[in-house]
Design a protein around this motif. Sequence first.
Motif, PDB file in Angstrom:
ATOM      1  N   VAL A  87       0.828  -1.205   0.000  1.00 49.53           N
ATOM      2  CA  VAL A  87       0.000   0.000   0.000  1.00 49.53           C
ATOM      3  C   VAL A  87       0.865   1.259   0.000  1.00 49.53           C
ATOM      4  CG1 VAL A  87      -1.722   1.314   1.305  1.00 49.53           C
ATOM      5  CG2 VAL A  87      -1.955  -1.167   1.081  1.00 49.53           C
ATOM      6  N   ALA A  88       1.959   1.242   0.770  1.00 50.01           N
ATOM      7  CA  ALA A  88       2.866   2.396   0.767  1.00 50.01           C
ATOM      8  C   ALA A  88       3.477   2.595  -0.619  1.00 50.01           C
ATOM      9  CB  ALA A  88       3.967   2.192   1.812  1.00 50.01           C
ATOM     10  N   LEU A  91       0.821   4.010  -3.080  1.00 47.53           N
ATOM     11  CA  LEU A  91       0.586   5.440  -2.901  1.00 47.53           C
ATOM     12  C   LEU A  91       1.745   6.257  -3.461  1.00 47.53           C
ATOM     13  CD1 LEU A  91      -0.896   5.498   0.722  1.00 47.53           C
ATOM     14  CD2 LEU A  91      -2.139   5.663  -1.436  1.00 47.53           C
ATOM     15  N   THR A 203      -6.305   4.103   0.017  1.00 49.04           N
ATOM     16  CA  THR A 203      -5.638   3.340   1.074  1.00 49.04           C
ATOM     17  C   THR A 203      -6.557   2.261   1.637  1.00 49.04           C
ATOM     18  OG1 THR A 203      -4.307   5.277   1.663  1.00 49.04           O
ATOM     19  CG2 THR A 203      -4.457   3.510   3.285  1.00 49.04           C
ATOM     20  N   GLN A 206      -7.272  -0.546  -1.039  1.00 52.32           N
ATOM     21  CA  GLN A 206      -6.138  -1.424  -1.312  1.00 52.32           C
ATOM     22  C   GLN A 206      -5.778  -2.292  -0.116  1.00 52.32           C
ATOM     23  OE1 GLN A 206      -6.797  -0.923  -4.564  1.00 52.32           O
ATOM     24  NE2 GLN A 206      -4.738  -1.759  -4.649  1.00 52.32           N
ATOM     25  N   ILE A 207      -5.946  -1.785   1.098  1.00 52.36           N
ATOM     26  CA  ILE A 207      -5.716  -2.635   2.275  1.00 52.36           C
ATOM     27  C   ILE A 207      -6.692  -3.803   2.264  1.00 52.36           C
ATOM     28  CG2 ILE A 207      -5.948  -2.733   4.785  1.00 52.36           C
ATOM     29  CD1 ILE A 207      -4.780   0.065   4.925  1.00 52.36           C
TER      30      ILE A 207
END
Length: 277
Positions: A87-88, A91, A203, A206-207
């Motif tokens: 996820v990081a 983004l 976020t 996607q998590i």
Amino acid sequence: MDRIKKLFLLFLAGIILLPLALIFVSSFMENNEALLTYGGVLEGSSPASLVIMPAAPSLQPYADLFLYCRQFYVMFWNSVKDTAWIVAGQLLCSIPAAWAFAKLQIPMRKTLFAIYLILMMLPFQVTMLSSYFMLNKTGLLNTPSAFILPCIFSTFPVFVMTRFFGDLPDELIDAARIDGAKDLQIFWHIGLPLGRSGIAAVTVLQILEIWNTVEQPMFFIKEESFFPLALFFPNLTPDTFGSSFVAAIVMMIPPLLVFLCGKEELAAGIGHIGTEK
């Protein structure tokens, strides 16, 4: 008429919640009773039985999972790490790309975005062989990176964020340029603050997706020490069958908490996806 609608909605809600209730009830079954009730499904020999309550409710499945199943903790931690890294990375890659598609006058912008949309519609089954060969050639196969890196470059976050940034008024950006702001300054001081709701929606989405992903890690990773929690269930054995219901409950808790914390942003994100400009 309203009462009929409410009853109908309650009926649908009951159908949706029934599997969750069965998982919760079954989590108190000892391993032998769970195998007797559902083992036919695991072996493919007979259908499962419907049980309202265990014959002898027990906390033994919880003890078996939390006290004696070390692999469960390894897989849970792997899922946390994989989800955080993916996820990081998404983004970090998708937000600048979406800003470029939405607000920068770059050559072939619409063509490139159309290619992105086409890639987004391709299922994993179409690209898995080419991804497998590439990961094998680079030596990343059977490592956590085999799952993390391909997912980082997902096209869906770019699509969502492009819709958010596209809704920002061009007059605001033109005014910033007239005042002497550079493209990077506009992105940092205008795009990011005004796009916070879109970033939060991406976020959350996607998590929820990455946490439950099964196909990619199952296809690219064979080393059990790298398995995420989603692979706990495809690798069930008769010895771990009873505690699998407990694992299912634990696996639902993090996505549920993320959803409850970000449900407003998620609703806004879905609204932007379906909104015609």
